[in-house]
Design a protein around this motif. Structure first.
Motif, PDB file in Angstrom:
ATOM      1  N   GLU A 186       6.072   6.006  -8.826  1.00 63.31           N
ATOM      2  CA  GLU A 186       7.242   5.288  -9.357  1.00 63.31           C
ATOM      3  C   GLU A 186       7.455   3.971  -8.610  1.00 63.31           C
ATOM      4  O   GLU A 186       7.726   2.925  -9.222  1.00 63.31           O
ATOM      5  CB  GLU A 186       8.498   6.162  -9.229  1.00 63.31           C
ATOM      6  N   GLN A 187       7.318   4.019  -7.281  1.00 60.05           N
ATOM      7  CA  GLN A 187       7.569   2.816  -6.484  1.00 60.05           C
ATOM      8  C   GLN A 187       6.473   1.766  -6.701  1.00 60.05           C
ATOM      9  O   GLN A 187       6.743   0.568  -6.624  1.00 60.05           O
ATOM     10  CB  GLN A 187       7.717   3.196  -5.011  1.00 60.05           C
ATOM     11  N   PHE A 188       5.265   2.206  -6.993  1.00 65.09           N
ATOM     12  CA  PHE A 188       4.203   1.261  -7.353  1.00 65.09           C
ATOM     13  C   PHE A 188       4.598   0.477  -8.597  1.00 65.09           C
ATOM     14  O   PHE A 188       4.450  -0.748  -8.658  1.00 65.09           O
ATOM     15  CB  PHE A 188       2.896   2.018  -7.590  1.00 65.09           C
ATOM     16  N   TYR A 222       0.829  -1.197   0.000  1.00 67.77           N
ATOM     17  CA  TYR A 222       0.000   0.000   0.000  1.00 67.77           C
ATOM     18  C   TYR A 222       0.868   1.255   0.000  1.00 67.77           C
ATOM     19  O   TYR A 222       1.939   1.278   0.597  1.00 67.77           O
ATOM     20  CB  TYR A 222      -0.894   0.022   1.251  1.00 67.77           C
ATOM     21  N   ALA A 223       0.370   2.288  -0.653  1.00 65.56           N
ATOM     22  CA  ALA A 223       1.030   3.587  -0.575  1.00 65.56           C
ATOM     23  C   ALA A 223       0.764   4.197   0.794  1.00 65.56           C
ATOM     24  O   ALA A 223      -0.360   4.108   1.313  1.00 65.56           O
ATOM     25  CB  ALA A 223       0.500   4.513  -1.667  1.00 65.56           C
ATOM     26  N   LEU A 224       1.776   4.778   1.395  1.00 63.59           N
ATOM     27  CA  LEU A 224       1.589   5.467   2.671  1.00 63.59           C
ATOM     28  C   LEU A 224       0.614   6.623   2.446  1.00 63.59           C
ATOM     29  O   LEU A 224       0.826   7.481   1.595  1.00 63.59           O
ATOM     30  CB  LEU A 224       2.923   6.003   3.189  1.00 63.59           C
ATOM     31  N   HIS A 282      -0.787  -9.770 -10.380  1.00 59.39           N
ATOM     32  CA  HIS A 282      -1.284  -8.531  -9.774  1.00 59.39           C
ATOM     33  C   HIS A 282      -2.803  -8.542  -9.911  1.00 59.39           C
ATOM     34  O   HIS A 282      -3.372  -7.929 -10.800  1.00 59.39           O
ATOM     35  CB  HIS A 282      -0.676  -7.324 -10.501  1.00 59.39           C
ATOM     36  N   TYR A 283      -3.469  -9.216  -8.969  1.00 60.35           N
ATOM     37  CA  TYR A 283      -4.893  -9.478  -9.148  1.00 60.35           C
ATOM     38  C   TYR A 283      -5.797  -8.400  -8.571  1.00 60.35           C
ATOM     39  O   TYR A 283      -7.002  -8.381  -8.837  1.00 60.35           O
ATOM     40  CB  TYR A 283      -5.255 -10.855  -8.581  1.00 60.35           C
ATOM     41  N   GLU A 284      -5.229  -7.503  -7.766  1.00 60.20           N
ATOM     42  CA  GLU A 284      -5.978  -6.370  -7.236  1.00 60.20           C
ATOM     43  C   GLU A 284      -4.998  -5.254  -6.986  1.00 60.20           C
ATOM     44  O   GLU A 284      -3.810  -5.499  -6.803  1.00 60.20           O
ATOM     45  CB  GLU A 284      -6.703  -6.785  -5.946  1.00 60.20           C
ATOM     46  N   LEU A 285      -5.477  -4.013  -6.999  1.00 64.91           N
ATOM     47  CA  LEU A 285      -4.598  -2.844  -6.948  1.00 64.91           C
ATOM     48  C   LEU A 285      -3.456  -2.988  -5.948  1.00 64.91           C
ATOM     49  O   LEU A 285      -2.305  -2.689  -6.254  1.00 64.91           O
ATOM     50  CB  LEU A 285      -5.423  -1.595  -6.614  1.00 64.91           C
ATOM     51  N   SER A 286      -3.744  -3.486  -4.740  1.00 64.77           N
ATOM     52  CA  SER A 286      -2.743  -3.556  -3.684  1.00 64.77           C
ATOM     53  C   SER A 286      -2.279  -4.969  -3.370  1.00 64.77           C
ATOM     54  O   SER A 286      -1.558  -5.176  -2.393  1.00 64.77           O
ATOM     55  CB  SER A 286      -3.307  -2.925  -2.397  1.00 64.77           C
ATOM     56  N   ASN A 287      -2.681  -5.942  -4.190  1.00 62.16           N
ATOM     57  CA  ASN A 287      -2.426  -7.337  -3.847  1.00 62.16           C
ATOM     58  C   ASN A 287      -1.824  -8.141  -4.990  1.00 62.16           C
ATOM     59  O   ASN A 287      -2.293  -8.073  -6.133  1.00 62.16           O
ATOM     60  CB  ASN A 287      -3.721  -7.997  -3.379  1.00 62.16           C
ATOM     61  N   PHE A 288      -0.806  -8.927  -4.633  1.00 64.71           N
ATOM     62  CA  PHE A 288      -0.075  -9.756  -5.581  1.00 64.71           C
ATOM     63  C   PHE A 288      -0.015 -11.174  -5.011  1.00 64.71           C
ATOM     64  O   PHE A 288       0.376 -11.369  -3.854  1.00 64.71           O
ATOM     65  CB  PHE A 288       1.350  -9.241  -5.772  1.00 64.71           C
ATOM     66  N   GLY A 289      -0.394 -12.152  -5.814  1.00 62.89           N
ATOM     67  CA  GLY A 289      -0.369 -13.523  -5.312  1.00 62.89           C
ATOM     68  C   GLY A 289       0.107 -14.503  -6.362  1.00 62.89           C
ATOM     69  O   GLY A 289      -0.095 -14.303  -7.554  1.00 62.89           O
ATOM     70  N   LYS A 290       0.756 -15.552  -5.893  1.00 63.74           N
ATOM     71  CA  LYS A 290       1.065 -16.661  -6.793  1.00 63.74           C
ATOM     72  C   LYS A 290      -0.247 -17.387  -7.112  1.00 63.74           C
ATOM     73  O   LYS A 290      -1.240 -17.261  -6.390  1.00 63.74           O
ATOM     74  CB  LYS A 290       2.057 -17.623  -6.120  1.00 63.74           C
ATOM     75  N   GLU A 291      -0.247 -18.172  -8.184  1.00 65.82           N
ATOM     76  CA  GLU A 291      -1.443 -18.933  -8.534  1.00 65.82           C
ATOM     77  C   GLU A 291      -1.882 -19.786  -7.339  1.00 65.82           C
ATOM     78  O   GLU A 291      -1.053 -20.401  -6.675  1.00 65.82           O
ATOM     79  CB  GLU A 291      -1.168 -19.824  -9.740  1.00 65.82           C
ATOM     80  N   ASN A 292      -3.190 -19.791  -7.078  1.00 67.63           N
ATOM     81  CA  ASN A 292      -3.809 -20.538  -5.971  1.00 67.63           C
ATOM     82  C   ASN A 292      -3.538 -19.929  -4.595  1.00 67.63           C
ATOM     83  O   ASN A 292      -3.878 -20.551  -3.580  1.00 67.63           O
ATOM     84  CB  ASN A 292      -3.358 -22.003  -5.970  1.00 67.63           C
ATOM     85  N   MET A 310     -16.407   0.597  -8.368  1.00 66.70           N
ATOM     86  CA  MET A 310     -15.228   0.847  -7.531  1.00 66.70           C
ATOM     87  C   MET A 310     -14.443  -0.438  -7.282  1.00 66.70           C
ATOM     88  O   MET A 310     -13.219  -0.475  -7.432  1.00 66.70           O
ATOM     89  CB  MET A 310     -15.669   1.466  -6.193  1.00 66.70           C
ATOM     90  N   THR A 311     -15.155  -1.501  -6.903  1.00 66.42           N
ATOM     91  CA  THR A 311     -14.451  -2.746  -6.586  1.00 66.42           C
ATOM     92  C   THR A 311     -13.960  -3.443  -7.845  1.00 66.42           C
ATOM     93  O   THR A 311     -12.857  -3.984  -7.871  1.00 66.42           O
ATOM     94  CB  THR A 311     -15.359  -3.692  -5.783  1.00 66.42           C
ATOM     95  N   GLY A 312     -14.753  -3.431  -8.889  1.00 68.60           N
ATOM     96  CA  GLY A 312     -14.384  -4.137 -10.112  1.00 68.60           C
ATOM     97  C   GLY A 312     -13.144  -3.590 -10.781  1.00 68.60           C
ATOM     98  O   GLY A 312     -12.272  -4.347 -11.227  1.00 68.60           O
ATOM     99  N   LEU A 313     -13.024  -2.270 -10.840  1.00 71.92           N
ATOM    100  CA  LEU A 313     -11.882  -1.671 -11.542  1.00 71.92           C
ATOM    101  C   LEU A 313     -10.570  -1.876 -10.799  1.00 71.92           C
ATOM    102  O   LEU A 313      -9.499  -1.730 -11.393  1.00 71.92           O
ATOM    103  CB  LEU A 313     -12.108  -0.179 -11.780  1.00 71.92           C
ATOM    104  N   ARG A 314     -10.626  -2.222  -9.530  1.00 69.94           N
ATOM    105  CA  ARG A 314      -9.392  -2.479  -8.772  1.00 69.94           C
ATOM    106  C   ARG A 314      -8.792  -3.850  -9.085  1.00 69.94           C
ATOM    107  O   ARG A 314      -7.669  -4.139  -8.670  1.00 69.94           O
ATOM    108  CB  ARG A 314      -9.681  -2.399  -7.265  1.00 69.94           C
ATOM    109  N   THR A 315      -9.537  -4.707  -9.783  1.00 69.50           N
ATOM    110  CA  THR A 315      -9.132  -6.098  -9.938  1.00 69.50           C
ATOM    111  C   THR A 315      -8.850  -6.485 -11.380  1.00 69.50           C
ATOM    112  O   THR A 315      -9.245  -5.798 -12.318  1.00 69.50           O
ATOM    113  CB  THR A 315     -10.236  -7.034  -9.408  1.00 69.50           C
ATOM    114  N   ILE A 316      -8.211  -7.649 -11.541  1.00 69.09           N
ATOM    115  CA  ILE A 316      -7.981  -8.180 -12.885  1.00 69.09           C
ATOM    116  C   ILE A 316      -9.281  -8.610 -13.537  1.00 69.09           C
ATOM    117  O   ILE A 316      -9.342  -8.755 -14.763  1.00 69.09           O
ATOM    118  CB  ILE A 316      -7.001  -9.378 -12.868  1.00 69.09           C
ATOM    119  N   TRP A 317     -10.335  -8.810 -12.742  1.00 72.36           N
ATOM    120  CA  TRP A 317     -11.598  -9.257 -13.312  1.00 72.36           C
ATOM    121  C   TRP A 317     -12.357  -8.121 -13.985  1.00 72.36           C
ATOM    122  O   TRP A 317     -13.164  -8.355 -14.876  1.00 72.36           O
ATOM    123  CB  TRP A 317     -12.450  -9.912 -12.218  1.00 72.36           C
TER     124      TRP A 317
END
Length: 398
Positions: free
Chosen positions: A236-238, A207-209, A252-262, A329-336
């Motif tokens: 830049e840091q994002f 998250y950005a401070l 990068h499945y959501e604006l602030s979240n990154f996960g490996k598959e599963n 709002m929620t949809g645009l934050r995600t890869i979906w």
């Protein structure tokens, strides 16, 4: 019934909306050892009411069970505050209460937010014997200067030690990092990311401070004690974060979240996909598709109301426009992204046409695009950091 400045509702008065399918339960633990300078969440640094609070949480779970009568609980999430301040026995009491009063999926995701200073090797080993199967660890930074600026309770050595121990016993671990910290260079930010990757965790939230009003950080910046957040550097840091993690196999499945598959957070994904959730505890929020509710932001008032078998909750019934805005709002934050057919089906052709018209300027700026294969509106790589602001421009006012 009560002259407090919040609505007190009887146990028979609760959220009455989308009551079928899958959902989640969020349990707010409002205690911290000390106040982080940037935090505006509800918490107390006094543990005097801890026993009463745990009893009240257990009772609220019982009082609200009918809200999820036809809902299967897929996720249980302990947030805060600092849930790792509770003992394993106290956590087990709350988990048992969920199982007693709700229909729980066979293999639910049960997440505990924890701070490094609470995660000794022995405590982590003890967690293995509980139903908790996911740890979300508040690292924030591996640099002492950053941790001191934010007034975190742990130091850099504790951050590394707890991850060293946690990865020996838990497969599903997420860690938090904060970027845009005043005085932290891009090179230092890159080193933070590389240290995190060295522990091979499958999920990173970053998250950005943000300078929230009435926080210590806001006061320090106003006085000139700490320099203000540099939005351009945060941007830049994002992009440094995104490039580095995607190159390391993260989605990068959501604006602030990154996960490996599963390893996407099932709890957070449910929020963004519009599933129902119950918020248990002071200041906790609930949502059922048609209504939004939030508990009183005061430990004493919360405990008193629950002891009287009342729910200290404010409830807002969402208009069709509110529901549309929430989905955008929620949809645009995600890869979906945002499904145009869903918008037409759930809200009508007028809403769909409005969305397409409003999106046109951002499409021309290469911040949004419409995927013609599945008719979803999504943000581009350039638009991701700006997705919340873009979404607000797509809202309908009435």
């Amino acid at each position: 019934m009560c002259n407090e400045n919040f609505s007190v509702r009887s146990e028979n008065s609760s959220l009455q909306g989308k009551l079928e399918g899958a959902g989640g339960i969020y349990i707010h633990i409002p205690f911290c050892k000390q106040a982080c300078h940037y935090c505006d969440f509800h918490f107390s640094t006094s543990l005097k009411k801890k026993d009463d609070l745990v009893s009240a949480l257990t009772r609220e779970l019982e009082l609200r069970k009918n809200e999820f009568k036809n809902t299967t609980v897929e996720t249980i999430y302990f947030g805060g505050g600092t849930p790792s301040l509770l003992s394993n026995d106290e956590l087990q009491v709350l988990i048992d209460s969920v199982y007693k009063n709700y229909k729980v999926a066979e293999h639910p995701e049960i997440t505990l937010e924890a701070n490094p200073d609470d995660l000794s090797s022995q405590r982590i080993k003890d967690f293995v014997n509980t139903p908790i199967n996911r740890l979300s660890i508040g690292i924030q930074s591996f640099f002492e200067a950053d941790l001191n600026l934010m007034n975190r309770a742990h130091n850099a050595n504790e951050a590394k030690a707890c991850l060293e121990a946690a990865t020996k016993h838990f497969d599903n671990i997420s860690l938090d990092l904060i970027y845009g910290i005043p005085g932290a260079s891009n090179e230092q930010w890159m080193e933070n990311i590389e240290i995190a990757l060295g522990f091979n965790v499958p999920h990173i939230s970053s998250y950005a401070l943000t300078v929230e009003p009435k926080t210590a950080l806001a006061a320090f910046i106003e006085k000139g004690t700490i320099e203000d957040v540099d939005d351009e550097q945060a941007h830049e840091q994002f992009h440094i974060l995104k490039a580095k993690l995607e190159a390391s196999g993260f989605v990068h499945y959501e604006l602030s979240n990154f996960g490996k598959e599963n390893y996407f957070s099932k709890n957070n994904s449910a929020y963004w996909q519009g599933k129902s959730y119950l918020g248990i505890g002071p200041s906790a929020h609930s949502f059922n598709g048609k209504q939004r509710g939030w508990n009183v932001r005061n430990n004493s008032k919360y405990i008193k109301a629950i002891q009287q078998n009342n729910l200290p909750i404010e409830i807002e019934t969402l208009t069709l426009t509110d529901q549309y805005n929430e989905y955008i709002m929620t949809g645009l934050r995600t890869i979906w992204g945002v499904s145009l057919p869903k918008v037409e089906k759930d809200f009508g052709i007028t809403f769909k046409n409005y969305l397409i018209e409003q999106s046109d300027v951002f499409i021309n700026q290469h911040l949004l695009y419409i995927d013609i294969d599945d008719e979803h509106l999504r943000v581009t790589k350039e638009g991701q950091f700006l997705s919340d602001g873009i979404a607000s421009e797509l809202f309908k006012i009435n």
